[in-house]
Structures are given as C-alpha cells and as structure tokens.
Design a protein around this motif. Structure first.
Motif, short mmCIF file in Angstrom:
data_model
loop_
_atom_site.label_atom_id
_atom_site.label_comp_id
_atom_site.label_asym_id
_atom_site.label_seq_id
_atom_site.Cartn_x
_atom_site.Cartn_y
_atom_site.Cartn_z
N GLU A 118 0.82 -1.20 0.00
CA GLU A 118 0.00 0.00 0.00
C GLU A 118 0.86 1.25 0.00
O GLU A 118 0.57 2.21 -0.68
CB GLU A 118 -0.93 0.00 1.20
CG GLU A 118 -2.02 -1.04 1.12
CD GLU A 118 -2.89 -1.05 2.35
OE1 GLU A 118 -2.97 -0.02 3.04
OE2 GLU A 118 -3.49 -2.09 2.62
N GLU A 119 1.96 1.23 0.76
CA GLU A 119 2.81 2.39 0.82
C GLU A 119 3.52 2.62 -0.51
O GLU A 119 3.69 3.74 -0.95
CB GLU A 119 3.85 2.23 1.94
CG GLU A 119 4.17 3.57 2.55
CD GLU A 119 4.88 3.41 3.86
OE1 GLU A 119 6.08 3.71 3.87
OE2 GLU A 119 4.25 3.00 4.84
N ALA A 120 3.89 1.54 -1.17
CA ALA A 120 4.54 1.67 -2.48
C ALA A 120 3.59 2.29 -3.49
O ALA A 120 4.01 3.03 -4.37
CB ALA A 120 5.02 0.31 -2.96
N ASP A 121 2.29 1.98 -3.37
CA ASP A 121 1.32 2.53 -4.31
C ASP A 121 1.07 4.01 -4.08
O ASP A 121 0.53 4.68 -4.93
CB ASP A 121 0.00 1.77 -4.21
CG ASP A 121 0.07 0.43 -4.90
OD1 ASP A 121 0.99 0.24 -5.72
OD2 ASP A 121 -0.79 -0.41 -4.63
N ARG A 122 1.42 4.55 -2.92
CA ARG A 122 1.16 5.95 -2.62
C ARG A 122 2.26 6.88 -3.10
O ARG A 122 2.06 8.07 -3.15
CB ARG A 122 0.97 6.12 -1.11
CG ARG A 122 -0.33 5.57 -0.64
CD ARG A 122 -0.60 5.96 0.79
NE ARG A 122 -1.58 5.06 1.33
CZ ARG A 122 -1.42 4.34 2.42
NH1 ARG A 122 -0.35 4.45 3.14
NH2 ARG A 122 -2.35 3.51 2.83
N ARG A 123 3.42 6.38 -3.45
CA ARG A 123 4.49 7.28 -3.86
C ARG A 123 4.25 7.75 -5.29
O ARG A 123 3.60 7.08 -6.08
CB ARG A 123 5.85 6.62 -3.70
CG ARG A 123 6.08 5.49 -4.59
CD ARG A 123 7.36 4.80 -4.30
NE ARG A 123 7.18 3.52 -4.98
CZ ARG A 123 8.12 2.72 -5.31
NH1 ARG A 123 9.35 3.00 -4.98
NH2 ARG A 123 7.86 1.62 -5.95
N ILE A 124 4.80 8.89 -5.60
CA ILE A 124 4.62 9.48 -6.93
C ILE A 124 5.85 9.14 -7.76
O ILE A 124 6.98 9.36 -7.35
CB ILE A 124 4.43 11.01 -6.80
CG1 ILE A 124 3.15 11.29 -6.03
CG2 ILE A 124 4.40 11.65 -8.17
CD1 ILE A 124 2.90 12.74 -5.76
N LYS B 137 -3.15 9.85 -12.78
CA LYS B 137 -2.53 11.17 -12.62
C LYS B 137 -2.05 11.47 -11.19
O LYS B 137 -0.97 12.02 -11.02
CB LYS B 137 -3.51 12.25 -13.09
CG LYS B 137 -2.85 13.55 -13.44
CD LYS B 137 -3.84 14.47 -14.11
CE LYS B 137 -3.17 15.71 -14.63
NZ LYS B 137 -4.06 16.56 -15.39
N PRO B 138 -2.79 11.08 -10.14
CA PRO B 138 -2.31 11.38 -8.78
C PRO B 138 -1.03 10.63 -8.40
O PRO B 138 -0.39 10.97 -7.41
CB PRO B 138 -3.46 10.93 -7.88
CG PRO B 138 -4.65 10.83 -8.75
CD PRO B 138 -4.15 10.53 -10.11
N TYR B 139 -0.66 9.62 -9.16
CA TYR B 139 0.48 8.78 -8.82
C TYR B 139 1.72 9.07 -9.64
O TYR B 139 2.75 8.42 -9.44
CB TYR B 139 0.11 7.30 -9.01
CG TYR B 139 -1.06 6.88 -8.15
CD1 TYR B 139 -0.88 6.49 -6.83
CD2 TYR B 139 -2.36 6.89 -8.67
CE1 TYR B 139 -1.96 6.12 -6.05
CE2 TYR B 139 -3.44 6.50 -7.89
CZ TYR B 139 -3.23 6.13 -6.58
OH TYR B 139 -4.30 5.77 -5.80
N ILE B 140 1.64 10.03 -10.58
CA ILE B 140 2.77 10.26 -11.46
C ILE B 140 3.16 11.73 -11.53
O ILE B 140 2.38 12.61 -11.19
CB ILE B 140 2.48 9.73 -12.89
CG1 ILE B 140 1.24 10.42 -13.48
CG2 ILE B 140 2.32 8.22 -12.90
CD1 ILE B 140 0.95 10.05 -14.92
N THR B 141 4.37 11.94 -11.99
CA THR B 141 4.85 13.29 -12.23
C THR B 141 5.79 13.24 -13.43
O THR B 141 6.19 12.17 -13.87
CB THR B 141 5.60 13.87 -11.00
OG1 THR B 141 5.89 15.24 -11.23
CG2 THR B 141 6.89 13.12 -10.71
N VAL B 142 6.13 14.39 -13.98
CA VAL B 142 7.06 14.50 -15.09
C VAL B 142 8.07 15.57 -14.73
O VAL B 142 7.71 16.69 -14.37
CB VAL B 142 6.33 14.89 -16.39
CG1 VAL B 142 7.34 15.10 -17.52
CG2 VAL B 142 5.31 13.86 -16.78
N THR B 143 9.33 15.21 -14.79
CA THR B 143 10.39 16.21 -14.56
C THR B 143 11.46 16.09 -15.60
O THR B 143 11.55 15.13 -16.31
CB THR B 143 11.04 16.04 -13.17
OG1 THR B 143 11.54 14.72 -13.02
CG2 THR B 143 10.06 16.36 -12.07
#
Length: 126
Positions: A58-64, A120-126
C-alpha cells in the motif's frame, strides 16, 4: 432487461455501501522466532490490477513516480497500470523521447482521458 439492470445496480450499491466497509483483515506482527501475533489493528483489503495488496504494498502505491525515469516494474505499482500498459509507456518514452507533461501519456495506446485521470495522482514528469 431494464429490471435486470436496475437489480444489478442496486446490488452494486449495497455491496459498496454495506459490505465492502466491513471487509478487513488482521495484521500480524511476526516475532524473530517466526511466531505471529495479532496486534488488533486492521487494514482494509484493497484491489489493484485484480490482485490483493499486502499492507507493505500500500505504501509503495502511494508514492509518486516520475514517468520519465520509472521502469516497467515500478510502473506496475500504479493502480490501473498492468504489465502491457507499463511496457507501452516505456516503449513510447524510448522511441519518441521523454514526456514533457503528464498529458503526453495520451499518446500511449490504451491510455485515454479516464485512465489518465485514474493514474494522474500517482505520477509526475520532470
């Protein structure tokens, strides 16, 4: 036909509101000698990719995750992304180049507006 659909919808509402909140499992603490003790805490059962998640997952699924750096395996931790979709995301990134914004994922076959809104809540782009 309408009656069957209405009955199905009512069943789903009942399951969601009354049955799912009571589906819990006991967490166990394992001592060094391997014996399990129930500490009385509970955690809800979550489903993602049609599999049961363990509490540590569950914790792994919460990281972005940065989709420009994430591996196929890391992308599997995002709810709604299976092995085929993770391969496609990495394939597009490799062949076309890094994603400049999250909406660039719409280029990936299998990702539409609904899927993008889910991940979208789980990802980012840098």
């Amino acid at each position: 036909m309408v009656k069957k659909i209405l009955a199905l919808v009512m069943t789903l509402v009942i399951v969601k509101k009354f049955i799912l909140p009571f589906m819990t499992v006991k967490r166990q603490q394992v001592s060094q000698n391997g014996e399990g003790e129930t500490n009385g805490t509970t955690t809800s059962i979550k489903m993602a990719h049609d599999r049961e998640l363990k509490p540590e997952d569950e914790e792994a699924d919460r990281r972005i995750l940065n989709i420009n750096e994430a591996s196929e395996e890391e992308l599997l931790h995002i709810p709604g992304i299976g092995s085929d979709l993770s391969k496609k995301i990495v394939h597009v990134r490799t062949n076309i180049g890094d994603y400049n914004r999250i909406e660039d994922l719409l280029q990936v076959t299998g990702i539409g507006d609904r899927k993008l809104a889910t991940i979208k809540p789980y990802i980012t782009v840098t």
